[in-house]
Design an enzyme around this catalytic site. Structure first.
Site, PDB file in Angstrom:
ATOM      1  N   HIS A  94       0.825  -1.205   0.000  1.00  0.00           N
ATOM      2  CA  HIS A  94       0.000   0.000   0.000  1.00  0.00           C
ATOM      3  C   HIS A  94       0.867   1.265   0.000  1.00  0.00           C
ATOM      4  CE1 HIS A  94      -2.569   3.000   2.283  1.00  0.00           C
ATOM      5  NE2 HIS A  94      -3.264   2.777   1.199  1.00  0.00           N
ATOM      6  N   GLU A  97       2.112   1.753  -3.483  1.00  0.00           N
ATOM      7  CA  GLU A  97       1.041   2.270  -4.348  1.00  0.00           C
ATOM      8  C   GLU A  97       0.984   3.790  -4.286  1.00  0.00           C
ATOM      9  OE1 GLU A  97      -3.289   3.516  -3.725  1.00  0.00           O
ATOM     10  OE2 GLU A  97      -3.039   1.456  -3.013  1.00  0.00           O
ATOM     11  N   HIS A  98       1.097   4.362  -3.088  1.00  0.00           N
ATOM     12  CA  HIS A  98       1.115   5.825  -2.944  1.00  0.00           C
ATOM     13  C   HIS A  98       2.339   6.436  -3.622  1.00  0.00           C
ATOM     14  CE1 HIS A  98      -1.982   6.985   0.228  1.00  0.00           C
ATOM     15  NE2 HIS A  98      -2.155   5.670   0.101  1.00  0.00           N
ATOM     16  N   GLU A 174      -4.299   8.214   6.950  1.00  0.00           N
ATOM     17  CA  GLU A 174      -5.294   7.294   6.398  1.00  0.00           C
ATOM     18  C   GLU A 174      -5.631   6.184   7.395  1.00  0.00           C
ATOM     19  OE1 GLU A 174      -5.870   4.330   2.517  1.00  0.00           O
ATOM     20  OE2 GLU A 174      -4.162   5.710   2.617  1.00  0.00           O
TER      21      GLU A 174
END
Length: 469
Positions: A94, A97-98, A174
Site C-alpha cells: 500500500h 502504491e502511494h 489514512e
C-alpha cells in the site's frame, strides 16, 4: 488511492481455455530475440473482441475493443498484495502504491496528475490482499497519453526519500481515519478473528507500528523484487485497437526495469495448501460509538471451488439485497438495523462468508439472535425453488449490468488473467449460474452455515459482554 473495499460476491472462475489464433508482433526494447504472441480470446456478442498478447518479458496485455464507446479504461495490475508481505513489511504494498504517483525520471508528481487531468481523464489506484491496480480512464483519442503516463509511473518511479516521508504522513493519517470508521474497522477485526497472524488477517494499510519505521530501502527492495514483468497484466477496454495498444505499451516500457530478458508469465496464485484458520472466536474493539457494528461469519470457500456459483445464489437470497431474508426480517419487519447484509470474500486458497449489521447497541443481542436463527433455518431447511430462481436472476443481472462501462470490462479482463489464467465468455458464465440446482445450494448451505461462527464487534462493549457468544 485506497485499499480495496469489501465487495459483494460475484461468481466467476474463468473456465477451460478457448480456441485462439496466433499472430506475431514486432519486438522492441532489450527483448529483441523473442516474439510477442497474440491470441483472440473471444468475439463476445455482449461486448467486443478480446485479444491477449504475451510480450517476450512475460508481461501480458489484454484488450476488449468496444467501438461504440468514446472512452478507454487502461489498467496495470500487479500480482502483489498485502498477503505477500512479511510481518515487518506490513503495509509495504500500500505504501508503494502511494509512492509510485510521486514522480519518475520523466515526470514529477504534478506532471503525472496534470497531464491526465488536462485531457479530462482520471487516474487512481488501489491495493488488495492479493493484487495492486493502477488505472486511468480517458477519451479514446487520449489513450496514448494514458499508456505513457501509467507505464512510466509503474515501471520507473524514483521513490525519493523526501516523498517517502511525505507519504508516510499521509498513510498514517489514512490509518487514523480508518480507525474512525467503525463500519470499516469491523471487517478488519473479523479477518483477524478468522485468520489470526496469517497475512490475510493483517491490515492492507499496515499499522502505525509497521509503517512508521519502514525505510525507503525496504520499500525499494519490495518494488524491484515484486514488480517484475511476469507478474504484471495490462488491460484496456473501450474504443481501441489491440495492436496499437501493444505497440504503445512496448514503447512506453522500452529501457525501463520492466523491459527485461525473455521469461514466461507467472502462474496464478495456487490454492493449495489451504490457509489454516483459527477456531471460532469473538473479538471486541471497545469504542464509544452511537451504533454497534457486528460481523458474524466463518471460513468460506476459495475462488476456484466449483461451488462458488451456488454460493453466489445462497448469498443473494440470505442477505444480498432488499428482498433477502435477513434484510426483510431484521430491517423491514422489525426495524432493528439500518444496514444488514451477507457477503463472501474469496482468495486463491481461502474464503470468508459473513453477515454484517449496524444497529443501536441496545438492539445488538436481538439482531444477533435473529441472525443466528436465520442461519440455522437455512442450514436445516434450505431455500425454496422460487428463492433459488430469484438468487440466480440476481447473480446474472448484477454481473451483466456491472459490465456497462469500460472500467468494469477492463477489470474483468485483468482479473480473469491474473487470478484464473483464462477468460470465460459472458454467455458461458450465465449458463454456469443457470445450471445451479436447488440441491446444490441447499447442500452447500447445510455444510457452510453449520460451521462454528466467529464474531467481531466494534462498539460500546468489552470482551466480557460476549462471553459464550
Amino acid at each position: 488511492m485506497s485499499r480495496a473495499d469489501h465487495a459483494p460476491f460475484v461468481p466467476g472462475r474463468w473456465g477451460a481455455g478457448h480456441r485462439a489464433r496466433a499472430a506475431g508482433a514486432a519486438p522492441s526494447g532489450r527483448s529483441t530475440s523473442a516474439r510477442a504472441v497474440t491470441r483472440t480470446l473471444s468475439d463476445d456478442p455482449l461486448g467486443g473482441t478480446v485479444r491477449r498478447t504475451v510480450l517476450p518479458s512475460g508481461l501480458r496485455v489484454l484488450t476488449e475493443a468496444i467501438p461504440a464507446m468514446r472512452s478507454v479504461s487502461f489498467g496495470i495490475w500487479v500480482a502483489v498484495g498485502s498477503r505477500d508481505e512479511t510481518g515487518p513489511q506490513s503495509g509495504a504494498a500500500h505504501f508503494l502504491e502511494h509512492l509510485l504517483f510521486k514522480g519518475t525520471h520523466k515526470r514529477s508528481a504534478l506532471d503525472i496528475s496534470a497531464e491526465i487531468e488536462a485531457v479530462g481523464g482520471e487516474t487512481n489506484a488501489f491495493t488488495t490482499k492479493e493484487y495492486t491496480c493502477y488505472y486511468a480512464r480517458v477519451l479514446d483519442e487520449d489513450l496514448p497519453l494514458a499508456i505513457d503516463v501509467m507505464c512510466d509511473l509503474v515501471a520507473d518511479s524514483l521513490l525519493e526519500p523526501a516523498d517517502v516521508e511525505t507519504e508516510r504522513g499521509v498513510i498514517l493519517e489514512e490509518i487514523a481515519m480508518h480507525d474512525d470508521e467503525p463500519g470499516d474497522e469491523v471487517h478488519d477485526l473479523f479477518a483477524r478473528a478468522v485468520y489470526g497472524d496469517h497475512p490475510l488477517g493483517r491490515l492492507i494499510s499496515g499499522t502505525e507500528e509497521t509503517v512508521t519505521p519502514m525505510t525507503r530501502r525496504q520499500i525499494q527492495g519490495f518494488y524491484r523484487k515484486r514488480y517484475v514483468a511476469p507478474q504484471i497484466v495490462i488491460a484496456a477496454a473501450g474504443n481501441l485497437d489491440h495492436a496499437t495498444v501493444v505497440k504503445l505499451v512496448r514503447q512506453a516500457l522500452a529501457g525501463t526495469p520492466l523491459d527485461t530478458a525473455p521469461a514466461a508469465p507467472a502462474a496464478h496464485r495456487p490454492n493449495t495448501p489451504a490457509v489454516r484458520t483459527k477456531p471460532a472466536t469473538t473479538l471486541v474493539e471497545p469504542k464509544e460509538t452511537e451504533q454497534a457494528h457486528v460481523i458474524l461469519g466463518c471460513p468460506g470457500i476459495d475462488r476456484l471451488d466449483e461451488r462458488r456459483f451456488a454460493l453466489g445464489v445462497l448469498n443473494n437470497v440470505l442477505g444480498g439485497g432488499m428482498s433477502s431474508r435477513l434484510f426483510q426480517e431484521i430491517r423491514e419487519q422489525r426495524g432493528l438495523a439500518y444496514s444488514v447484509y451477507s457477503y463472501a470474500s474469496q482468495y486463491a486458497d481461502a474464503g470468508l462468508f459473513a453477515v454484517y449489521a449496524g444497529c443501536a447497541p441496545g438492539k445488538l443481542d436481538e439482531v444477533l439472535e435473529l441472525t443466528r436463527a436465520e442461519l440455522r433455518r437455512v442450514a436445516t431447511d434450505g431455500l425454496t425453488e422460487a428463492e433459488v430462481a430469484r438468487g440466480k436472476g440476481m447473480s446474472k443481472g448484477s454481473f451483466v449490468l456491472g459490465l456497462e462501462d469500460t472500467g468494469s470490462r477492463m477489470s474483468r479482463l485483468a482479473k480473469g488473467e491474473l487470478l484464473y489464467g483464462d477468460l470465460v465468455p459472458v454467455d458461458e458464465l450465465l449458463s454456469r449460474v443457470d445450471a445451479v440446482t436447488v440441491d446444490e445450494v441447499n447442500t452447500l448451505a447445510a455444510e457452510l452455515l453449520s460451521r462454528p461462527m466467529s464474531l467481531a464487534v466494534v462498539g460500546p462493549f468489552d470482551q466480557g459482554d460476549f462471553t459464550g457468544a
